[in-house]
Every structure is written in C-alpha cells, then in structure tokens.
Design an enzyme around this catalytic site. Structure first.
Site, PDB file in Angstrom:
ATOM      1  N   GLU A  40       9.274   8.262 -16.982  1.00 10.53           N
ATOM      2  CA  GLU A  40       7.906   8.737 -17.160  1.00 10.53           C
ATOM      3  C   GLU A  40       7.368   8.358 -18.543  1.00 10.53           C
ATOM      4  O   GLU A  40       6.195   7.992 -18.689  1.00 10.53           O
ATOM      5  CB  GLU A  40       7.848  10.249 -16.959  1.00 10.53           C
ATOM      6  CG  GLU A  40       8.086  10.652 -15.499  1.00 10.53           C
ATOM      7  CD  GLU A  40       8.195  12.160 -15.309  1.00 10.53           C
ATOM      8  OE1 GLU A  40       8.091  12.899 -16.308  1.00 10.53           O
ATOM      9  OE2 GLU A  40       8.390  12.586 -14.161  1.00 10.53           O
TER      10      GLU A  40
ATOM     11  N   LYS B 233      15.840  21.343 -10.812  1.00 10.61           N
ATOM     12  CA  LYS B 233      15.066  20.141 -11.117  1.00 10.61           C
ATOM     13  C   LYS B 233      15.894  19.090 -11.849  1.00 10.61           C
ATOM     14  O   LYS B 233      16.725  19.383 -12.688  1.00 10.61           O
ATOM     15  CB  LYS B 233      13.844  20.492 -11.964  1.00 10.61           C
ATOM     16  CG  LYS B 233      12.773  21.282 -11.248  1.00 10.61           C
ATOM     17  CD  LYS B 233      12.081  20.467 -10.164  1.00 10.61           C
ATOM     18  CE  LYS B 233      11.322  19.296 -10.714  1.00 10.61           C
ATOM     19  NZ  LYS B 233      10.245  19.696 -11.644  1.00 10.61           N
TER      20      LYS B 233
ATOM     21  N   HIS C 282       0.829  -1.218   0.000  1.00 14.36           N
ATOM     22  CA  HIS C 282       0.000   0.000   0.000  1.00 14.36           C
ATOM     23  C   HIS C 282       0.864   1.270   0.000  1.00 14.36           C
ATOM     24  O   HIS C 282       0.419   2.323   0.459  1.00 14.36           O
ATOM     25  CB  HIS C 282      -0.944   0.027   1.213  1.00 14.36           C
ATOM     26  CG  HIS C 282      -1.778  -1.196   1.350  1.00 14.36           C
ATOM     27  ND1 HIS C 282      -2.957  -1.387   0.674  1.00 14.36           N
ATOM     28  CD2 HIS C 282      -1.591  -2.330   2.093  1.00 14.36           C
ATOM     29  CE1 HIS C 282      -3.471  -2.573   1.001  1.00 14.36           C
ATOM     30  NE2 HIS C 282      -2.661  -3.161   1.844  1.00 14.36           N
TER      31      HIS C 282
ATOM     32  N   SER D 272      14.601  21.356 -15.951  1.00 12.92           N
ATOM     33  CA  SER D 272      13.423  22.200 -16.096  1.00 12.92           C
ATOM     34  C   SER D 272      13.791  23.477 -16.840  1.00 12.92           C
ATOM     35  O   SER D 272      14.878  24.033 -16.628  1.00 12.92           O
ATOM     36  CB  SER D 272      12.854  22.549 -14.716  1.00 12.92           C
ATOM     37  OG  SER D 272      11.917  23.603 -14.798  1.00 12.92           O
TER      38      SER D 272
END
Length: 474
Positions: free
Chosen positions: A296, A289, A162, A283
């Site tokens: 992704e 970043k 979980h 970024s």
C-alpha cells in the site's frame, strides 16, 4: 536582523542587516548539504582547471585540494560545523576553505559562480545515484521476477481484463509482463543518464568565463561525457531534473500497479498469494487482520513522486531564462524522490522474493466460461467464420447460464442445438493446459513463448550497460 557581511555577496549592500525570516527562507543548507562530497569533487577539479589556466600556482592548487580533502573528512566524520552565515553547501565549503588556508582559498571561485557550481553538483550527484543504486535495485527486481517465472512455470491462473476473469494464463507470463515494464524503465534510465552527464561548469553566472578555463579538461576530470554548449543554458537548464522525476513517476506507476495486483490477489476473496509477515502488519483492533502495508505504501509513493514531478514542472513553466532562485526548489523534490524510490524498490524486491503463490487456489479459480474464446477458435478451425463462431459461443454461454451449469457440463446434443458444427472433438476444449499452450505466438502464454521471454530478459540484463564515471585524475 543579522549581519550580511559574512555572505559571499555581502559587499554589495550598504544595509548589512538581513531579516531572520528571510535568512531562513533563503537558506538551503539544511538539505543541500548532502551535495557536500560532489561539491568538493567539483571544486578540486576547478582548482586543477585554474592551475592549468595559470590563475593559481602549483602550491596554491595543492593547498586548495588538500584543504578540500580535509573538509571532506569533516563531513564524513560529522565534525563540520555549519554556521548561521552558511546559506548553502557552496558557501559553507568555501567559508571553511578560507578559514583553513586563507586568501588562497578565495582564489577558488575565480570565474566560477554558484550558478554553474550548483548545476554541476546536481548533475554529479544524480549521476552517482543512477550508477550506484537505482540501476542495481531495479535490476534486482527484474531478476527476482524472471527467476520466479522460471521456477513457477506450471502454475496457471485467470488472466483479467476490466478486473473480470478473461482467459487462462501462466503465472510466469504474468510475472514476465512486469519484468518487461521494468526493463523499459532500465532502458529509459540509461538514456536519461546520457543527458544528465553533461557538464555546466565554466558557464559562470550566465555569460561564461573571461579566463582561459579548459572546460573539456574539467569535463574529463569529472567523468562527464560532454559540456553544455551554451552558458545561458548551462546555468538555467533543469530539464534533466524534470526528466528524472518523470522517469521516476513512470517507474513508480509500474510498481504501484504491481502492488495493486498483489493486494487484490492477497485478499481472502482471491487468496492467490500470501505476503510474508516481514512486509505485513496487523490491526490494532481486529486480531485476524493481515494488512499488506508495504504494498500500500509503494502504491502511495507513486502519487507523491508524481506530485514532485508536476510541482517542479510548474516551477520551470514561468521562469525567465538563465538562473533564478526558483531553481533552488529542484533539490528537495529530487532528493525526496530518490529517497522514496530507494525504499520502494527495496521493499518491492523483498516482497517479491518472499511472496508465496498458492497454486491450487490460483488454478481453482479457473472456470470453463474462460474457455469461451477457445470454443470459438475451435469452430474457426472447422471452417466457421470468427464473427459467426463468436455469436454461436455467445448463445452457448447463455445456455449454460440459464441452466446454471458450467459450459463444460453441456452435452454434445445440447451444443448441437446451437450449431451443427459441434462434434465429439469439442471435448478436447475443456483443458486449461491445452488452452494456454495454444498461444505459441511470440509474447504469448504458452510454455515455449514464456521461456523465450525469460531467456530474452536474461540476455538483456547481461548486456545492459550503464557506464560508471571515473574521476581518477582527482
């Protein structure tokens, strides 16, 4: 409007004009041209089959095969000229063949339909992709996972259920879990290949061939294991495409879940792993970043691949039997899925081979509350029933939370206020290495159990067998 006279089917129509929008709508040459080589391979075999059946003589067969080789060279050299009248790869190659050798080229299609031709081409193409690339890239990732598992056996980290910290595990155990998932994908691919490698050629448009074409001979020439047993099935069956798309969906789901884990583990909140610069981006606004874009995109491709599987399944759902033009939709879906799988597998292999695991951070995320189950097992070994032990440890957890301290910081006297079953031996519980070493059962997270998994995976990879079709007769 354009003239239809140059079409393979143009003789049927008295109005020889074709609407230009319909022309583009009907055409598949823009994407099925990548079948050019297997189309030529199948045509060479069919020429040999026509010669064996006495439908072309030896000189005609040789002329056809030599011309087809020359056409293949044109495709490889990017000198093949696609004409507006070329609907698909089959009509393009046949048109060029007749330009080169005249009427002898027109004999090649004797008893053959584009229906059985395209079904054969697609199976040849998919078999080739399975043999040459997909298995190789998939096995490479498994090898990377088990090599890392072997080298990084000592690293412990939280195991999650979980997405909540549950019990300590070995990093190697985690890596092996994905290696096993991908191994199941290898097994499914091997089984799938058997169903791909069945030859429809000789089924004609739908009823078979009226000529004495030896289909088993053609099958041997093209390296197929068998022939389709029914001509209606031969031209209309695309189950092998749906099955491949389904297989690709399962594989991409495995890659997506792995990507999701690594995205989470690479955040500053976790900071267990670092993705190499080669597979990260920055970024345009925030200089600090470090975005795991490779992971992704792997995660995103799973949705795209599943979409193709669902979409083409719906194409098949409402079709009447045998060949329908709807089946032209199989190629764009199949080609796109294969292309995206290639990229996903290669990027995943690169990320996994360059990934850095920060052992101190991973092990530093362990906490004594993750040993609550171990504490219950300690009581079980002292004769307490598990359900009673579970309840006792639950009270110990509450006590530690109330006092805002680690469970391991509770004194023996405090533990004994919960249960007299606790004694000084409880101190041995607060050791993470000891915790993972308890799980000696097959498939567990102990050193010995993980090593057995690694050894088994290595043995399976050595024994794997995806046969490679040969077409040496051609």
């Amino acid at each position: 409007m354009e003239e239809s006279g140059g079409k393979l089917w143009g003789g049927r129509f008295s109005d020889r004009r074709v609407d230009q929008v319909m022309e583009r709508f009907n055409s598949s040459i823009s994407y099925d041209k990548r079948l050019c080589y297997v189309d030529i391979l199948g045509s060479k075999a069919y020429a040999a089959g026509l010669f064996k059946a006495g439908l072309v003589d030896q000189l005609e067969c040789a002329d056809i095969c030599n011309a087809l080789s020359a056409i293949e060279d044109e495709w490889r050299n990017e000198t093949f000229e696609i004409l507006p009248s070329d609907e698909d790869i089959h009509s393009a190659n046949e048109r060029r063949l007749k330009e080169m050798i005249g009427m002898a080229g027109g004999k090649l299609h004797t008893g053959r339909s584009r229906n059985d031709q395209v079904a054969t081409d697609l199976r040849l193409w998919l078999r080739q992709e399975i043999d040459q690339s997909l298995d190789k890239f998939l096995v490479q990732i498994i090898q990377i996972l088990i090599e890392r598992a072997q080298d990084e056996m000592d690293i412990l980290l939280p195991g999650y259920t979980h997405l909540q910290r549950a019990q300590p595990i070995r990093w190697s155990h985690y890596l092996c879990s994905y290696a096993w998932s991908l191994w199941s994908d290898v097994q499914r691919l091997i089984q799938l290949r058997d169903r791909v490698n069945v030859m429809p050629l000789g089924s004609g448009a739908l009823a078979g061939s009226p000529f004495p074409i030896d289909r088993l001979y053609l099958s041997d020439l093209l390296g197929f294991d068998n022939i389709t047993p029914n001509s209606l099935l031969g031209v209309g069956d695309r189950d092998f495409v749906v099955e491949f798309l389904s297989w690709a969906s399962i594989l991409s789901s495995h890659l997506s879940r792995l990507a999701e884990d690594l995205i989470i583990y690479s955040t500053k909140e976790f900071n267990f792993v670092t993705i190499a610069d080669a597979y990260s981006t920055g970024s345009s606004l925030m200089p600090q970043k470090r975005n795991p874009d490779g992971l992704e995109l792997i995660r995103a491709k799973a949705g795209r691949i599943f979409g193709h599987m669902a979409g083409f399944s719906m194409v098949l759902k409402g079709l009447p039997s045998t060949y329908n033009k709807d089946l032209q939709e199989d190629k764009e879906a199949l080609f796109d899925v294969v292309d995206n799988l290639y990229v996903s597998l290669q990027v995943a292999a690169g990320i996994l081979s360059t990934l850095k695991i920060t052992a101190e951070r991973a092990m530093g995320a362990l906490s004594s509350d993750m040993l609550a189950t171990d504490l219950a097992y300690h009581l079980v070994r002292r004769g307490v029933a598990f359900r009673e032990a579970h309840a006792i440890v639950g009270k110990v957890v509450s006590m530690a939370e109330d006092q805002q301290k680690e469970m391991s910081d509770l004194t023996l006297e405090e533990l004994q206020t919960v249960s007299s079953a606790f004694d000084s031996s409880v101190a041995s519980i607060w050791n993470y290495e000891h915790s993972v070493e308890q799980y000696q059962v097959a498939g567990g997270t102990s050193r010995r159990a993980v090593q057995k998994q690694i050894d088994d995976l290595k043995a399976l990879l050595e024994l794997r067998n995806i046969p490679t079709a040969s077409s040496t007769a051609l």
